[in-house]
Design a protein around this motif. Structure first.
Motif, short mmCIF file in Angstrom:
data_model
loop_
_atom_site.label_atom_id
_atom_site.label_comp_id
_atom_site.label_asym_id
_atom_site.label_seq_id
_atom_site.Cartn_x
_atom_site.Cartn_y
_atom_site.Cartn_z
N ASP A 34 53.17 -7.44 11.99
CA ASP A 34 54.54 -6.97 12.02
C ASP A 34 55.33 -7.79 11.00
O ASP A 34 55.57 -8.97 11.19
CB ASP A 34 55.12 -7.14 13.42
CG ASP A 34 56.55 -6.63 13.54
OD1 ASP A 34 57.10 -6.14 12.53
OD2 ASP A 34 57.09 -6.73 14.64
N LYS A 35 55.73 -7.15 9.90
CA LYS A 35 56.43 -7.85 8.82
C LYS A 35 57.83 -8.31 9.22
O LYS A 35 58.41 -9.16 8.58
CB LYS A 35 56.52 -6.96 7.58
CG LYS A 35 55.19 -6.54 7.02
CD LYS A 35 54.49 -7.70 6.38
CE LYS A 35 53.18 -7.22 5.75
NZ LYS A 35 52.43 -8.24 5.15
N SER A 36 58.38 -7.74 10.31
CA SER A 36 59.72 -8.15 10.73
C SER A 36 59.71 -9.48 11.47
O SER A 36 60.74 -10.12 11.63
CB SER A 36 60.35 -7.07 11.61
OG SER A 36 59.63 -6.96 12.83
N GLN A 37 58.54 -9.90 11.94
CA GLN A 37 58.41 -11.16 12.65
C GLN A 37 57.78 -12.21 11.73
O GLN A 37 56.82 -11.93 11.03
CB GLN A 37 57.51 -10.98 13.89
CG GLN A 37 58.07 -10.03 14.91
CD GLN A 37 59.35 -10.54 15.53
OE1 GLN A 37 59.49 -11.71 15.81
NE2 GLN A 37 60.30 -9.64 15.71
N PRO A 38 58.30 -13.42 11.75
CA PRO A 38 57.69 -14.48 10.92
C PRO A 38 56.29 -14.80 11.45
O PRO A 38 56.06 -14.81 12.66
CB PRO A 38 58.64 -15.66 11.09
CG PRO A 38 59.37 -15.40 12.37
CD PRO A 38 59.43 -13.91 12.53
N TRP A 39 55.36 -15.05 10.55
CA TRP A 39 54.00 -15.38 10.98
C TRP A 39 53.90 -16.86 11.37
O TRP A 39 52.94 -17.26 12.02
CB TRP A 39 52.97 -15.02 9.92
CG TRP A 39 53.08 -15.82 8.66
CD1 TRP A 39 53.79 -15.50 7.55
CD2 TRP A 39 52.45 -17.08 8.39
NE1 TRP A 39 53.66 -16.50 6.62
CE2 TRP A 39 52.84 -17.48 7.10
CE3 TRP A 39 51.61 -17.91 9.11
CZ2 TRP A 39 52.41 -18.65 6.52
CZ3 TRP A 39 51.18 -19.09 8.52
CH2 TRP A 39 51.58 -19.45 7.25
N LEU A 40 54.88 -17.66 10.98
CA LEU A 40 54.88 -19.07 11.31
C LEU A 40 56.24 -19.46 11.90
O LEU A 40 57.09 -20.02 11.22
CB LEU A 40 54.58 -19.92 10.07
CG LEU A 40 54.49 -21.43 10.27
CD1 LEU A 40 53.36 -21.79 11.22
CD2 LEU A 40 54.30 -22.12 8.94
N PRO A 41 56.45 -19.15 13.17
CA PRO A 41 57.75 -19.47 13.76
C PRO A 41 57.96 -20.96 13.98
O PRO A 41 59.09 -21.43 14.05
CB PRO A 41 57.73 -18.72 15.09
CG PRO A 41 56.29 -18.52 15.40
CD PRO A 41 55.58 -18.45 14.08
N LEU A 73 46.06 -23.62 14.13
CA LEU A 73 47.18 -23.35 13.23
C LEU A 73 46.89 -23.89 11.83
O LEU A 73 47.22 -23.25 10.83
CB LEU A 73 48.47 -23.95 13.78
CG LEU A 73 49.73 -23.75 12.94
CD1 LEU A 73 49.99 -22.26 12.66
CD2 LEU A 73 50.92 -24.40 13.62
N ALA A 74 46.26 -25.05 11.74
CA ALA A 74 45.91 -25.61 10.43
C ALA A 74 44.97 -24.68 9.68
O ALA A 74 45.12 -24.47 8.47
CB ALA A 74 45.28 -27.00 10.60
N VAL A 75 44.01 -24.10 10.39
CA VAL A 75 43.09 -23.15 9.75
C VAL A 75 43.86 -21.92 9.29
O VAL A 75 43.65 -21.43 8.18
CB VAL A 75 41.95 -22.77 10.73
CG1 VAL A 75 41.11 -21.63 10.17
CG2 VAL A 75 41.08 -23.98 11.03
N LYS A 76 44.78 -21.44 10.11
CA LYS A 76 45.58 -20.28 9.74
C LYS A 76 46.42 -20.56 8.49
O LYS A 76 46.53 -19.72 7.61
CB LYS A 76 46.49 -19.87 10.90
CG LYS A 76 47.29 -18.61 10.62
CD LYS A 76 48.07 -18.17 11.83
CE LYS A 76 48.81 -16.87 11.55
NZ LYS A 76 49.46 -16.35 12.75
N LEU A 77 46.99 -21.76 8.41
CA LEU A 77 47.77 -22.13 7.22
C LEU A 77 46.90 -22.11 5.97
O LEU A 77 47.32 -21.65 4.90
CB LEU A 77 48.40 -23.50 7.40
CG LEU A 77 49.58 -23.58 8.37
CD1 LEU A 77 49.97 -25.03 8.60
CD2 LEU A 77 50.76 -22.78 7.84
N ALA A 78 45.67 -22.63 6.09
CA ALA A 78 44.76 -22.63 4.95
C ALA A 78 44.44 -21.20 4.53
O ALA A 78 44.44 -20.88 3.33
CB ALA A 78 43.49 -23.39 5.30
N ARG A 79 44.20 -20.33 5.50
CA ARG A 79 43.89 -18.92 5.20
C ARG A 79 45.08 -18.24 4.53
O ARG A 79 44.91 -17.49 3.57
CB ARG A 79 43.52 -18.18 6.49
CG ARG A 79 42.20 -18.64 7.08
CD ARG A 79 41.92 -17.93 8.40
NE ARG A 79 41.91 -16.50 8.19
CZ ARG A 79 42.24 -15.62 9.13
NH1 ARG A 79 42.63 -16.02 10.32
NH2 ARG A 79 42.19 -14.33 8.87
#
Length: 100
Positions: free
Chosen positions: A25-32, A45-51
Motif C-alpha cells: 500500500d503506497k499510502s502507508q509508509p513502509w518504515l513507520p 527489520l535490518a534485513v528489510k532495510l538492506a533489501r
C-alpha cells in the motif's frame, strides 16, 4: 562499489525466496519506526532495510535476478551482505536503547 551492490542484491534475494510477494500500500509508509519489541524483530527489520536499499538502487528486477548467481555463490559477497545487515542492526539497536 560493485561489492556493495552485490551485497545489496544478495540481501534482497536472501529473504525474497522465503517471503511471499505482497502488494504494498503506497499510502502507508513502509518504515513507520525503528522501534521494535525484541532484538529478533530488530534483526528482521535490518534485513528489510538492506533489501529496500537494493530495490531502491536497482529497480530493474531482470538485472537483480540475472546477477543473483554471481554473488550468491561468492563467500566474500555473502560476508559483505552480512556486514550491511549488521550496520542496519546496529542502528536499530541504538534506536531501541539496546532493548533495555
Amino acid at each position: 562499489m560493485r561489492q556493495l551492490l552485490l551485497i545489496s542484491f544478495f540481501s534482497v534475494f536472501m529473504i525474497a525466496a522465503a517471503t511471499p510477494v505482497q502488494a504494498q500500500d503506497k499510502s502507508q509508509p513502509w518504515l513507520p519506526s525503528l522501534i521494535t519489541e525484541t532484538p529478533q524483530q530488530g534483526f528482521e527489520l535490518a534485513v528489510k532495510l538492506a533489501r529496500k536499499g537494493v530495490t531502491s538502487t536497482q529497480s530493474n528486477k531482470e538485472v537483480l535476478f540475472r546477477e543473483r548467481d554471481k554473488y550468491s555463490n561468492n563467500a566474500v559477497d555473502l560476508m559483505m551482505a552480512s556486514q550491511v545487515i549488521a550496520l542496519h542492526y546496529q542502528t536499530i539497536a541504538a534506536a531501541n536503547n539496546y532493548w533495555r
